[in-house]
Scaffold this motif. Structure first.
Motif, PDB file in Angstrom:
ATOM      1  N   SER A  61       1.114  -0.824  -0.184  1.00 43.50           N
ATOM      2  CA  SER A  61      -0.158   0.066  -0.075  1.00 43.50           C
ATOM      3  C   SER A  61       0.593   1.643   0.418  1.00 43.50           C
ATOM      4  O   SER A  61       0.306   2.050  -0.851  1.00 43.50           O
ATOM      5  CB  SER A  61      -0.772   0.223   1.205  1.00 43.50           C
ATOM      6  OG  SER A  61      -1.641   0.984   1.214  1.00 43.50           O
ATOM      7  N   HIS A  62       1.465   1.074   0.583  1.00 44.36           N
ATOM      8  CA  HIS A  62       3.063   2.688   1.074  1.00 44.36           C
ATOM      9  C   HIS A  62       3.751   2.582  -0.667  1.00 44.36           C
ATOM     10  O   HIS A  62       3.933   3.338  -0.954  1.00 44.36           O
ATOM     11  CB  HIS A  62       4.333   2.268   2.210  1.00 44.36           C
ATOM     12  CG  HIS A  62       3.246   2.438   3.476  1.00 44.36           C
ATOM     13  ND1 HIS A  62       2.010   3.437   4.251  1.00 44.36           N
ATOM     14  CD2 HIS A  62       3.395   1.394   4.460  1.00 44.36           C
ATOM     15  CE1 HIS A  62       2.428   3.424   5.402  1.00 44.36           C
ATOM     16  NE2 HIS A  62       2.657   2.305   5.687  1.00 44.36           N
ATOM     17  N   GLU A  65       1.490   4.302  -2.776  1.00 43.60           N
ATOM     18  CA  GLU A  65       1.097   5.939  -2.209  1.00 43.60           C
ATOM     19  C   GLU A  65       2.235   6.395  -3.431  1.00 43.60           C
ATOM     20  O   GLU A  65       2.217   7.286  -4.080  1.00 43.60           O
ATOM     21  CB  GLU A  65       0.976   5.730  -1.291  1.00 43.60           C
ATOM     22  CG  GLU A  65       0.623   7.338  -1.271  1.00 43.60           C
ATOM     23  CD  GLU A  65       0.488   7.361   0.415  1.00 43.60           C
ATOM     24  OE1 GLU A  65      -0.292   8.041   1.168  1.00 43.60           O
ATOM     25  OE2 GLU A  65       0.976   6.413   1.803  1.00 43.60           O
ATOM     26  N   GLU A  66       3.568   5.737  -3.248  1.00 43.39           N
ATOM     27  CA  GLU A  66       4.564   6.091  -3.688  1.00 43.39           C
ATOM     28  C   GLU A  66       4.848   6.381  -5.466  1.00 43.39           C
ATOM     29  O   GLU A  66       5.049   7.621  -5.692  1.00 43.39           O
ATOM     30  CB  GLU A  66       5.802   5.594  -3.474  1.00 43.39           C
ATOM     31  CG  GLU A  66       5.923   5.381  -1.714  1.00 43.39           C
ATOM     32  CD  GLU A  66       7.818   5.111  -1.770  1.00 43.39           C
ATOM     33  OE1 GLU A  66       7.921   4.430  -2.728  1.00 43.39           O
ATOM     34  OE2 GLU A  66       8.197   5.601  -0.658  1.00 43.39           O
ATOM     35  N   GLU A  69       2.008   8.596  -6.133  1.00 41.23           N
ATOM     36  CA  GLU A  69       3.042  10.714  -6.581  1.00 41.23           C
ATOM     37  C   GLU A  69       3.751  10.900  -7.432  1.00 41.23           C
ATOM     38  O   GLU A  69       3.834  12.551  -8.228  1.00 41.23           O
ATOM     39  CB  GLU A  69       3.359  10.216  -4.769  1.00 41.23           C
ATOM     40  CG  GLU A  69       2.618  10.687  -3.661  1.00 41.23           C
ATOM     41  CD  GLU A  69       3.549  10.513  -2.418  1.00 41.23           C
ATOM     42  OE1 GLU A  69       4.447   9.918  -2.403  1.00 41.23           O
ATOM     43  OE2 GLU A  69       2.849  10.932  -0.890  1.00 41.23           O
ATOM     44  N   ARG A 110      -8.486   0.964  -1.764  1.00 39.28           N
ATOM     45  CA  ARG A 110      -7.672   2.541  -1.029  1.00 39.28           C
ATOM     46  C   ARG A 110      -7.539   3.098  -2.844  1.00 39.28           C
ATOM     47  O   ARG A 110      -7.312   4.829  -2.608  1.00 39.28           O
ATOM     48  CB  ARG A 110      -6.439   2.015  -0.807  1.00 39.28           C
ATOM     49  CG  ARG A 110      -5.681   3.098   0.163  1.00 39.28           C
ATOM     50  CD  ARG A 110      -4.378   3.020   0.629  1.00 39.28           C
ATOM     51  NE  ARG A 110      -3.999   4.153   1.178  1.00 39.28           N
ATOM     52  CZ  ARG A 110      -2.784   4.466   2.349  1.00 39.28           C
ATOM     53  NH1 ARG A 110      -2.350   3.046   2.742  1.00 39.28           N
ATOM     54  NH2 ARG A 110      -2.250   5.674   2.836  1.00 39.28           N
ATOM     55  N   PHE A 111      -6.427   2.491  -3.364  1.00 37.84           N
ATOM     56  CA  PHE A 111      -6.282   3.422  -4.801  1.00 37.84           C
ATOM     57  C   PHE A 111      -6.844   3.385  -6.644  1.00 37.84           C
ATOM     58  O   PHE A 111      -6.660   3.454  -7.335  1.00 37.84           O
ATOM     59  CB  PHE A 111      -4.882   3.121  -5.052  1.00 37.84           C
ATOM     60  CG  PHE A 111      -3.964   3.185  -4.261  1.00 37.84           C
ATOM     61  CD1 PHE A 111      -4.087   4.203  -3.213  1.00 37.84           C
ATOM     62  CD2 PHE A 111      -3.160   2.083  -2.887  1.00 37.84           C
ATOM     63  CE1 PHE A 111      -2.286   5.108  -1.677  1.00 37.84           C
ATOM     64  CE2 PHE A 111      -2.622   2.350  -1.756  1.00 37.84           C
ATOM     65  CZ  PHE A 111      -2.668   3.496  -1.072  1.00 37.84           C
ATOM     66  N   ASP A 114      -7.398   6.089  -8.706  1.00 36.51           N
ATOM     67  CA  ASP A 114      -6.334   6.874  -8.722  1.00 36.51           C
ATOM     68  C   ASP A 114      -5.001   6.500 -10.004  1.00 36.51           C
ATOM     69  O   ASP A 114      -3.757   6.579  -9.977  1.00 36.51           O
ATOM     70  CB  ASP A 114      -5.130   7.547  -7.574  1.00 36.51           C
ATOM     71  CG  ASP A 114      -6.550   8.026  -6.556  1.00 36.51           C
ATOM     72  OD1 ASP A 114      -6.995   8.828  -6.761  1.00 36.51           O
ATOM     73  OD2 ASP A 114      -6.346   7.558  -5.412  1.00 36.51           O
TER      74      ASP A 114
END
Length: 325
Positions: A61-62, A65-66, A69, A110-111, A114
């Motif tokens: 998950s982290h 997210e990276e 970004e 979560r994503f 995105d």
């Protein structure tokens, strides 16, 4: 006499070279392959792929997210089950509670709005013999029985939230069979990435460590012979005719000729996978001080795009995207 035609004029400064560059890469063209493992408490490094890990769902998950970004186009998830969960037919790949489907559901929740969550659709990580299909009574791959498992796996992955299933098993008729199964299940909008020209390459070695492969023997009866280029174009044409939304050439760097030929013929997007061995060779040479690591990364991915890839799966996706931005 002095030459009047001087191509070097356009190489004189970095600004000029940027201005006339024929091949450009955008972060959105990069896709990050990721390994999510069951039964581990924290991310676990992969020895033959420095900088790459087997993720927990939390660490994945982290990482996603990276990746978002950094602006990359998507992620491709591979599941790494516990050895005790493997069996002859790869049941853990179909189980909604299997590691790949659990990870997909968590990351999609979560994503999903995105980025593009993609999933590898193959049995090899989940079988106790390590092959990409179901074995027949003689130990060969039963193509048509394997298609039944792929259809179940596709539905399970899309149920979990996969936006695109990556058919990587190289079974005959796999795209048409899975397309029909998804449509019958009401998943007409789920996309299919066909690993259309996938070669029986020596460059997959580190990947087998990454997924804890149980492979016995080799995959030469279903993956393509490295000697054959026209066959790769034929396989890609068949997959496109069967309804593939995207075609893949794998590996990338040793098969740029095939990539170019497929890209010239295809009417759908064409991607390429810069595989584990390609990554490991650059990292190993750079660690020994033999090559400039950053330049080699950029040059290798540029060559893949130059050969015709609309997008590239690469383990350097996030790092390269950051440097491009």
């Amino acid at each position: 006499m002095s030459p009047t035609i001087r191509p070097r004029r356009l190489r004189r400064t970095p600004a000029l070279r940027r201005l006339v560059a024929e091949t450009r890469i955008h972060p959105s063209q990069l896709i990050l392959p990721m390994f999510v493992a069951d039964g581990i408490a924290e991310a676990r490094p992969i020895g033959s792929m420095p900088g790459v890990v087997q993720h927990t769902i939390d660490s994945a998950s982290h990482a996603v997210e990276e990746a978002i970004e950094a602006g990359i186009g998507g992620v491709m998830l591979f599941g790494v089950p516990r050895d005790e969960d493997k069996d002859a037919t790869g049941s853990a790949g179909i189980d909604p509670d299997g590691i790949l489907n659990r990870a997909t559901a968590a990351l999609d929740e979560r994503f999903g709005d995105d980025t593009v969550i993609q999933t590898d659709l193959c049995l090899d990580e989940f079988t106790d013999h390590g092959h990409c299909g179901v074995l027949d009574e003689w130990g060969g791959i039963d193509n048509d029985e394997t298609l039944e498992r792929y259809a179940e796996m596709a539905i399970a992955q899309v149920d979990a939230g996969s936006a695109m299933v990556g058919l990587s098993g190289m079974m005959d008729g796999q795209v048409a069979f899975v397309r029909d199964a998804l449509d019958d299940a009401g998943y007409e909008d789920a996309a299919i990435l066909a690993y259309a020209a996938k070669y029986a390459s020596a460059l997959y070695g580190p990947f087998r460590e990454a997924v804890g492969s149980s492979l016995q023997g080799d995959r030469r009866t279903y993956q393509q012979d490295p000697a054959n280029a026209r066959e790769g174009v034929r396989e890609a044409a068949l997959d496109e005719a069967e309804g593939a939304d995207v075609l893949m050439v794998k590996p990338a760097s040793f098969y740029l000729d095939v990539l170019r030929d497929v890209a010239d013929e295809a009417q759908v997007p064409v991607w390429a996978y810069q595989v584990s061995g390609e990554y490991a060779m650059v990292e190993a040479a750079a660690a020994n001080g033999w090559i400039d690591r950053e330049r080699a990364i950029a040059e290798s991915v540029t060559s893949i795009v130059r050969a015709g890839a609309d997008a590239v799966l690469t383990y350097w996706a996030v790092e390269l995207a950051r440097s491009l931005r």
